[in-house]
Design an enzyme around this catalytic site. Structure first.
Site, PDB file in Angstrom:
ATOM      1  N   CYS A   1     -41.709 -85.992 -62.287  1.00 16.10           N
ATOM      2  CA  CYS A   1     -41.313 -86.883 -63.371  1.00 16.10           C
ATOM      3  C   CYS A   1     -41.842 -86.328 -64.698  1.00 16.10           C
ATOM      4  CB  CYS A   1     -41.813 -88.307 -63.227  1.00 16.10           C
ATOM      5  SG  CYS A   1     -41.203 -89.129 -61.766  1.00 16.10           S
TER       6      CYS A   1
ATOM      7  N   ARG B   1     -39.572 -80.850 -63.915  1.00 17.43           N
ATOM      8  CA  ARG B   1     -40.507 -81.776 -63.264  1.00 17.43           C
ATOM      9  C   ARG B   1     -39.801 -82.830 -62.412  1.00 17.43           C
ATOM     10  NH1 ARG B   1     -45.717 -82.058 -66.165  1.00 17.43           N
ATOM     11  NH2 ARG B   1     -46.039 -83.926 -64.956  1.00 17.43           N
TER      12      ARG B   1
ATOM     13  N   TRP C   1     -38.405 -87.912 -60.510  1.00 12.47           N
ATOM     14  CA  TRP C   1     -38.452 -87.364 -59.158  1.00 12.47           C
ATOM     15  C   TRP C   1     -38.834 -88.550 -58.292  1.00 12.47           C
ATOM     16  CZ3 TRP C   1     -41.997 -86.868 -55.182  1.00 12.47           C
ATOM     17  CH2 TRP C   1     -41.655 -85.950 -54.173  1.00 12.47           C
TER      18      TRP C   1
ATOM     19  N   ASN D   1     -45.012 -91.961 -64.818  1.00  8.81           N
ATOM     20  CA  ASN D   1     -45.206 -90.917 -63.801  1.00  8.81           C
ATOM     21  C   ASN D   1     -46.324 -91.393 -62.900  1.00  8.81           C
ATOM     22  OD1 ASN D   1     -43.486 -89.354 -65.239  1.00  8.81           O
ATOM     23  ND2 ASN D   1     -45.015 -87.852 -65.894  1.00  8.81           N
ATOM     24  N   GLY D   2     -46.197 -91.130 -61.589  1.00  8.57           N
ATOM     25  CA  GLY D   2     -47.277 -91.505 -60.679  1.00  8.57           C
ATOM     26  C   GLY D   2     -46.812 -92.559 -59.688  1.00  8.57           C
TER      27      GLY D   2
ATOM     28  N   GLU E   1     -45.676 -67.200 -47.110  1.00  8.90           N
ATOM     29  CA  GLU E   1     -45.095 -67.366 -48.442  1.00  8.90           C
ATOM     30  C   GLU E   1     -43.600 -67.008 -48.420  1.00  8.90           C
ATOM     31  OE1 GLU E   1     -45.680 -68.819 -51.032  1.00  8.90           O
ATOM     32  OE2 GLU E   1     -44.531 -67.825 -52.593  1.00  8.90           O
TER      33      GLU E   1
ATOM     34  N   LYS F   1     -40.687 -69.628 -49.474  1.00  5.09           N
ATOM     35  CA  LYS F   1     -39.692 -69.326 -50.508  1.00  5.09           C
ATOM     36  C   LYS F   1     -38.290 -69.452 -49.927  1.00  5.09           C
ATOM     37  CE  LYS F   1     -41.589 -69.316 -53.190  1.00  5.09           C
ATOM     38  NZ  LYS F   1     -42.810 -69.500 -53.870  1.00  5.09           N
TER      39      LYS F   1
ATOM     40  N   GLU G   1     -37.368 -73.257 -49.237  1.00  9.69           N
ATOM     41  CA  GLU G   1     -37.191 -74.137 -50.393  1.00  9.69           C
ATOM     42  C   GLU G   1     -35.949 -73.776 -51.206  1.00  9.69           C
ATOM     43  OE1 GLU G   1     -40.767 -72.219 -53.112  1.00  9.69           O
ATOM     44  OE2 GLU G   1     -40.126 -74.235 -53.583  1.00  9.69           O
TER      45      GLU G   1
ATOM     46  N   HIS H   1     -47.591 -67.266 -27.955  1.00 10.70           N
ATOM     47  CA  HIS H   1     -48.241 -68.542 -27.632  1.00 10.70           C
ATOM     48  C   HIS H   1     -47.314 -69.723 -27.909  1.00 10.70           C
ATOM     49  CE1 HIS H   1     -51.909 -66.376 -26.851  1.00 10.70           C
ATOM     50  NE2 HIS H   1     -51.709 -65.723 -27.998  1.00 10.70           N
TER      51      HIS H   1
ATOM     52  N   LYS I   1     -41.379 -79.167 -60.050  1.00  9.51           N
ATOM     53  CA  LYS I   1     -42.307 -78.070 -60.343  1.00  9.51           C
ATOM     54  C   LYS I   1     -43.767 -78.505 -60.279  1.00  9.51           C
ATOM     55  CE  LYS I   1     -43.271 -73.887 -61.727  1.00  9.51           C
ATOM     56  NZ  LYS I   1     -43.124 -72.847 -60.693  1.00  9.51           N
TER      57      LYS I   1
HETATM   58  C1  F6R Z   1     -43.446 -73.177 -53.994  1.00  4.94           C
HETATM   59  C2  F6R Z   1     -44.233 -73.832 -55.033  1.00  4.94           C
HETATM   60  C3  F6R Z   1     -45.182 -74.898 -54.630  1.00  4.94           C
HETATM   61  C4  F6R Z   1     -46.446 -74.861 -55.508  1.00  4.94           C
HETATM   62  C5  F6R Z   1     -47.342 -76.057 -55.191  1.00  4.94           C
HETATM   63  C6  F6R Z   1     -48.621 -76.026 -55.985  1.00  4.94           C
HETATM   64  O1  F6R Z   1     -42.637 -72.187 -54.520  1.00  4.94           O
HETATM   65  O2  F6R Z   1     -44.097 -73.546 -56.183  1.00  4.94           O
HETATM   66  O3  F6R Z   1     -45.519 -74.821 -53.283  1.00  4.94           O
HETATM   67  O4  F6R Z   1     -47.118 -73.665 -55.293  1.00  4.94           O
HETATM   68  O5  F6R Z   1     -46.651 -77.237 -55.475  1.00  4.94           O
HETATM   69  O6  F6R Z   1     -48.370 -76.061 -57.350  1.00  4.94           O
HETATM   70  P1  F6R Z   1     -49.437 -75.575 -58.401  1.00  4.94           P
HETATM   71  O7  F6R Z   1     -49.607 -74.106 -58.213  1.00  4.94           O
HETATM   72  O8  F6R Z   1     -48.851 -75.916 -59.737  1.00  4.94           O
HETATM   73  O9  F6R Z   1     -50.706 -76.321 -58.110  1.00  4.94           O
END
Ligand code: F6R
Length: 606
Positions: free
Chosen positions: A2, A27, A74, A98-99, A478, A482, A485, A501, A601
């Site tokens: 948000c 956001r 969001w 927000n929250g 990772e 990626k 998502e 396993h 984000k």
């Molecule tokens: C994945 C991604 C998220 C962030 C996570 C932590 O591509 O971007 O998994 O890494 O939400 O966010 P930050 O780094 O802002 O604490």
């Protein structure tokens, strides 16, 4: 998670609010809305969808006003539709939030008994009704203070009033909130990024703070209604990071920036003449550190696992890695001389901040590795190590991951050196090779066409696995994160040695399995694990810098050959093709690259 914007001005502000909401869309992007005071009335416009949909709606209504608030959502409570979109308004007041209000259902019940009629399924609407109720018997500021006393949970709020029509009230508990200053115009924003194009002078609210903005000034109050002063910070981030330039999307821009980002970050930390890493002011004398705890979420958590392997490789310090959402609720015992390191791109991730706050309360020494240096995490930590990668706008983290592991490595090498636990020639060899990493990354990026072609074969897959050992294990995690998502396809990251396993049962004819196997001490073992997958019909994409042919290479479906590099630096290279693979598969599927579905984000709710 948000985004909030508020503007108090002498001129019409609807266009400025819309422009800021567009910047805040990273956001939250499932609905958007705006309220202004127009001819003494609150005028609310909101809709499901993106800010561009709101813009179309507003064009039809010719919105104006000098005081206004806006929001991108969001969804947490209630589906992402027009009714649940913010602002939430009564005749008297309009609120963006927000929250999460954890006791909203109890408050709602009380208010319904008093005759209040609720329109939405959101938790936020209780704030609107509580303030409206309080306004019957008190002024605007007291009505907000009284309302906040009843709320449990986290919030950043922007509030405008019909009767007090020259001001905006902001309040913070848990969720970040900033204000900005300009001549005859003042701003409220959920982060300084939202304000950056309008002002370079900002202040940050602390938990419990309330602010009142008019076009001429901003007053701040603490939770006891005492007037307080706030420090004014100068924003530093360069404007060009906020534009896509000639790129199709922010993610491809951010992937391609990595060679520059690596060079810049090394320049910030490395004394090139003395070949020495410039990190000072350790919160604990490195010689006395007994244990290191690395805490983060998502991609940043994967960076922490890479950090754990490096810590163990170069020092004798015990290392623990934790996902912040787990750490914060465990029965942790903080001991003397333990260093707590928090890693975050945004510096505003609710779980990471809560974990840090717990550590601080228990008297722990803390360090933050962050991108946004004006963030809450930075302000709360004893030592801040910026990653210097510039604004990262694409929701999927790419260049920030590279920056995070780079700063972790520099920090770890410096600690190892001070503790005399790394040999002088190994230290200088790694630094020498680090200075060349950017050129290897460029080589991989120059070869992106071949990864684009490979991506075609992933569009219709049922699922995939990403495997690695040692330093390549977190890179496999990772890569899978990626991939899922961005592509919305199932992907599992696993330590290659764990396949037999359980997960081996998933492998069937033609299933893509991405094996990350740099020529380190795990290489032979990973290749054996790969053979076990091949024997079950797995379709292998091998990512490696091996020089010789693999004897069974006819069974490897495809290979991405990486440039050779120091065995401890492989994560910097193997990450890049995985980012590109996820990117191109998502692009070919027509997915929104910068705003993958259901995500945001900056995760400022827990
Ligand atoms: C994945 C991604 C998220 C962030 C996570 C932590 O591509 O971007 O998994 O890494 O939400 O966010 P930050 O780094 O802002 O604490």
């Amino acid at each position: 998670m948000c985004g909030i914007i508020g503007i108090a001005s002498f001129k019409d502000i609807s266009k400025e609010i819309l422009a800021s909401l567009k910047k805040l869309e990273y956001r939250g992007y499932d609905s958007a809305g705006i309220s202004t005071i127009n001819n003494g009335e609150i005028v609310e416009n909101k809709c499901a969808g993106k800010v561009s949909d709101l813009e179309k709606l507003i064009k039809k209504t010719s919105l104006s006003g000098n005081i206004g608030i806006g929001h991108v959502r969001w969804a947490t409570h209630g589906a992402p539709n027009q009714i649940n979109a913010h602002p939430h308004s009564s005749d008297e007041v309009s609120v963006v939030h927000n929250g999460i209000i954890e006791n909203s259902s109890i408050i709602k019940k009380e208010l319904v008994e008093k005759g209040h009629v609720f329109k939405s399924q959101t938790d936020t609407e209780v704030i609107t009704h509580l303030i409206t109720e309080n306004l019957k018997k008190m002024n605007y500021l007291d009505s907000v203070f009284e309302t906040l006393k009843k709320l449990e949970g986290s919030f950043a709020l922007g509030i405008i009033f019909k009767k007090f029509n020259n001001l905006i009230v902001g309040a913070r508990r848990g969720s970040p909130l900033a204000v900005g200053y300009a001549d005859k115009e003042k701003y409220l924003g959920s982060d300084s990024y939202a304000l950056n194009s309008m002002t370079k002078e900002v202040s940050y609210l602390d938990d419990g703070d309330i602010c009142v903005l008019t076009k001429d000034k901003i007053d701040f109050f603490d939770k006891n209604k005492k007037k307080i002063e706030k420090k004014v910070h100068k924003l530093t981030q360069e404007k060009e990071s906020y534009s896509k330039g000639n790129f199709k999307d922010f993610m491809s821009k951010e992937i391609s920036e990595q060679p520059e980002v690596i060079k810049k970050c090394i320049n910030e930390y490395l004394d090139k003449i003395r070949k020495e890493i410039n990190i000072v002011n350790f919160p604990i004398d490195p010689k006395k550190i007994s244990k290191v705890n690395l805490i983060a979420c998502g991609t940043a958590y994967h960076a922490c696992i890479v950090g754990k392997y490096w810590f163990e490789e170069f020092t004798n310090i015990d290392v623990n890695v934790d996902v912040a959402s787990e750490f914060r609720y465990r029965n942790n015992k903080i001991k003397e001389n333990e260093l707590y390191i928090f890693v975050s791109q945004s510096g505003e991730t609710a779980d990471t901040i809560a974990a840090l706050e717990f550590c601080k309360k228990e008297g722990a020494k803390t360090c933050a590795i962050v991108n946004v240096t004006e963030s809450s995490l930075s302000r709360l930590s004893d030592l801040v190590l910026p990653i210097h990668v510039g604004a990262e706008i694409g929701v999927a983290s790419t260049k920030a991951f590279t920056g995070q592991i780079l700063v972790l490595l520099l920090f770890i090498l410096k600690i190892a050196k001070i503790r005399n636990e790394i040999k002088a020639d190994e230290y200088s060899n790694i630094i020498k090779d680090l200075e060349n990493v950017h050129s290897h990354v460029t080589l991989i990026l120059n070869n992106k066409k071949s990864i684009e072609e490979l991506a075609e074969d992933f569009i219709n897959i049922k699922g995939s696995m990403f495997l690695g050992r040692g330093l390549s294990y977190p890179i496999a995690l990772e890569g899978a994160l990626k991939f899922k998502e961005l592509t919305y396809l199932h992907a599992e990251g696993y330590p290659a040695g764990e396949m037999k396993h359980g997960p081996l049962a998933l492998v069937e004819n033609g299933m893509p399995v991405i094996v990350i196997a740099p020529k380190d001490r795990f290489y032979d073992k990973t290749i054996s694990n790969m053979q076990e997958v091949i024997a079950r019909g797995g379709k292998i994409l091998l990512i490696s810098d091996h020089a010789e042919e693999i004897t069974t290479s006819e069974n490897v479906w495809s290979e991405i050959r990486l440039p050779q590099i120091h065995k401890f630096l492989s994560p910097f290279l193997s990450t890049i093709p995985l980012q590109l693979l996820a990117y191109y598969v998502a692009l070919k599927k027509g997915n929104d690259i910068d705003k993958p579905r259901n995500l945001a984000k900056s995760v400022t709710v827990e």
